[in-house]
Design a protein around this motif. Structure first.
Motif, PDB file in Angstrom:
ATOM      1  N   TRP A  57       0.839  -1.208   0.000  1.00  0.00           N
ATOM      2  CA  TRP A  57       0.000   0.000   0.000  1.00  0.00           C
ATOM      3  C   TRP A  57       0.869   1.252   0.000  1.00  0.00           C
ATOM      4  N   ASN A  58       1.934   1.224   0.792  1.00  0.00           N
ATOM      5  CA  ASN A  58       2.790   2.399   0.932  1.00  0.00           C
ATOM      6  C   ASN A  58       3.917   2.454  -0.099  1.00  0.00           C
ATOM      7  N   ALA A  59       4.067   1.433  -0.903  1.00  0.00           N
ATOM      8  CA  ALA A  59       5.176   1.372  -1.857  1.00  0.00           C
ATOM      9  C   ALA A  59       4.988   2.380  -2.988  1.00  0.00           C
ATOM     10  N   GLN A  60       6.089   2.876  -3.445  1.00  0.00           N
ATOM     11  CA  GLN A  60       6.089   3.792  -4.582  1.00  0.00           C
ATOM     12  C   GLN A  60       6.332   2.978  -5.856  1.00  0.00           C
ATOM     13  N   MET A  61       5.328   2.210  -6.236  1.00  0.00           N
ATOM     14  CA  MET A  61       5.419   1.406  -7.454  1.00  0.00           C
ATOM     15  C   MET A  61       4.091   1.477  -8.184  1.00  0.00           C
ATOM     16  N   LEU A  62       4.114   1.081  -9.436  1.00  0.00           N
ATOM     17  CA  LEU A  62       2.898   1.107 -10.246  1.00  0.00           C
ATOM     18  C   LEU A  62       1.875   0.120  -9.706  1.00  0.00           C
ATOM     19  N   ALA A  64      13.266  -5.840  -9.178  1.00  0.00           N
ATOM     20  CA  ALA A  64      12.592  -4.625  -8.707  1.00  0.00           C
ATOM     21  C   ALA A  64      13.613  -3.532  -8.401  1.00  0.00           C
ATOM     22  N   THR A  65      13.156  -2.312  -8.552  1.00  0.00           N
ATOM     23  CA  THR A  65      13.998  -1.160  -8.218  1.00  0.00           C
ATOM     24  C   THR A  65      13.685  -0.720  -6.784  1.00  0.00           C
ATOM     25  N   LEU A  66      13.864  -1.654  -5.874  1.00  0.00           N
ATOM     26  CA  LEU A  66      13.637  -1.400  -4.452  1.00  0.00           C
ATOM     27  C   LEU A  66      14.978  -1.441  -3.732  1.00  0.00           C
ATOM     28  N   THR A  67      15.024  -0.841  -2.555  1.00  0.00           N
ATOM     29  CA  THR A  67      16.233  -0.960  -1.749  1.00  0.00           C
ATOM     30  C   THR A  67      16.336  -2.389  -1.217  1.00  0.00           C
ATOM     31  N   LEU A  68      17.536  -2.773  -0.809  1.00  0.00           N
ATOM     32  CA  LEU A  68      17.722  -4.126  -0.273  1.00  0.00           C
ATOM     33  C   LEU A  68      16.870  -4.357   0.968  1.00  0.00           C
ATOM     34  N   GLU A 106      13.919  -3.088   1.575  1.00  0.00           N
ATOM     35  CA  GLU A 106      12.547  -3.329   1.124  1.00  0.00           C
ATOM     36  C   GLU A 106      12.404  -4.741   0.572  1.00  0.00           C
ATOM     37  N   LYS A 107      13.373  -5.169  -0.211  1.00  0.00           N
ATOM     38  CA  LYS A 107      13.335  -6.528  -0.764  1.00  0.00           C
ATOM     39  C   LYS A 107      13.335  -7.556   0.361  1.00  0.00           C
ATOM     40  N   GLY A 108      14.176  -7.331   1.352  1.00  0.00           N
ATOM     41  CA  GLY A 108      14.218  -8.233   2.505  1.00  0.00           C
ATOM     42  C   GLY A 108      12.911  -8.243   3.273  1.00  0.00           C
ATOM     43  N   PHE A 109      12.308  -7.066   3.419  1.00  0.00           N
ATOM     44  CA  PHE A 109      11.028  -6.962   4.109  1.00  0.00           C
ATOM     45  C   PHE A 109       9.963  -7.804   3.414  1.00  0.00           C
ATOM     46  N   TYR A 110       9.851  -7.656   2.090  1.00  0.00           N
ATOM     47  CA  TYR A 110       8.853  -8.423   1.341  1.00  0.00           C
ATOM     48  C   TYR A 110       9.141  -9.919   1.406  1.00  0.00           C
ATOM     49  N   ALA A 111      10.402 -10.290   1.260  1.00  0.00           N
ATOM     50  CA  ALA A 111      10.760 -11.709   1.299  1.00  0.00           C
ATOM     51  C   ALA A 111      10.423 -12.320   2.663  1.00  0.00           C
ATOM     52  N   MET A 112      10.779 -11.649   3.730  1.00  0.00           N
ATOM     53  CA  MET A 112      10.550 -12.206   5.068  1.00  0.00           C
ATOM     54  C   MET A 112       9.061 -12.224   5.435  1.00  0.00           C
ATOM     55  N   SER A 113       8.316 -11.183   5.094  1.00  0.00           N
ATOM     56  CA  SER A 113       6.887 -11.199   5.413  1.00  0.00           C
ATOM     57  C   SER A 113       6.163 -12.253   4.575  1.00  0.00           C
TER      58      SER A 113
END
Length: 145
Positions: free
Chosen positions: A32-37, A97-101, A103-110
């Motif tokens: 929801w809070n991500a700056q992505m399309l 993805a053009t996310l910070t590491l 953010e990538k870790g957050f998505y992977a772990m959740s």
């Protein structure tokens, strides 16, 4: 069928549900809070839902086999394939993805927390169901008549 299993403790059931909700809610709030399309958000949300369904399906088919309940080879294989595919699709999406590491870790772990918790909730649900005394013999829809 194997020896009867003890009903899971209320604390374990609550912890499993809490982990499932925490993983899912964190993942969704992150989207929801991500700056992505919007189509990217939809991709990650679909992967989460697909992953949860496939993990529950995998847990059920593995448990059915262990309990001597017939499971078709194709369904068993598709359950494994779907679970692995959902993890692979998330990995590919995050890799590109053009996310910070972080953010990538957050998505992977959740995501992984949600999958594990979904398996635990399914296990608890099944164990609680089998712990209750049966009033009549369970109906087997898969037996040859």
């Amino acid at each position: 069928m194997n020896a009867p299993l003890a009903k899971p403790s209320n604390a374990f059931v609550a912890a499993s549900w809490f982990a499932l909700l925490a993983g899912m809610v964190a993942f969704i709030i992150g989207l929801w809070n991500a700056q992505m399309l919007l189509n990217e958000k939809g991709y990650y949300f679909t992967i989460l839902m697909y992953g949860l369904f496939s993990a529950i399906s995998l847990q059920k088919s593995v448990r059915d086999q262990l309990d001597g309940i017939p499971v078709t080879t194709i369904y068993y294989g598709l359950s494994w394939f779907s679970t692995i595919l959902s993890i692979a699709l998330l990995t590919v999406g995050l890799w590109n993805a053009t996310l910070t590491l972080s953010e990538k870790g957050f998505y992977a772990m959740s995501f992984l927390l949600s999958l594990f918790a979904a398996i635990s909730v399914q296990k608890n649900t099944r164990d609680a169901r089998f712990d209750q005394p049966a009033t009549s013999a369970p109906e087997n829809r898969f037996s040859a008549e």
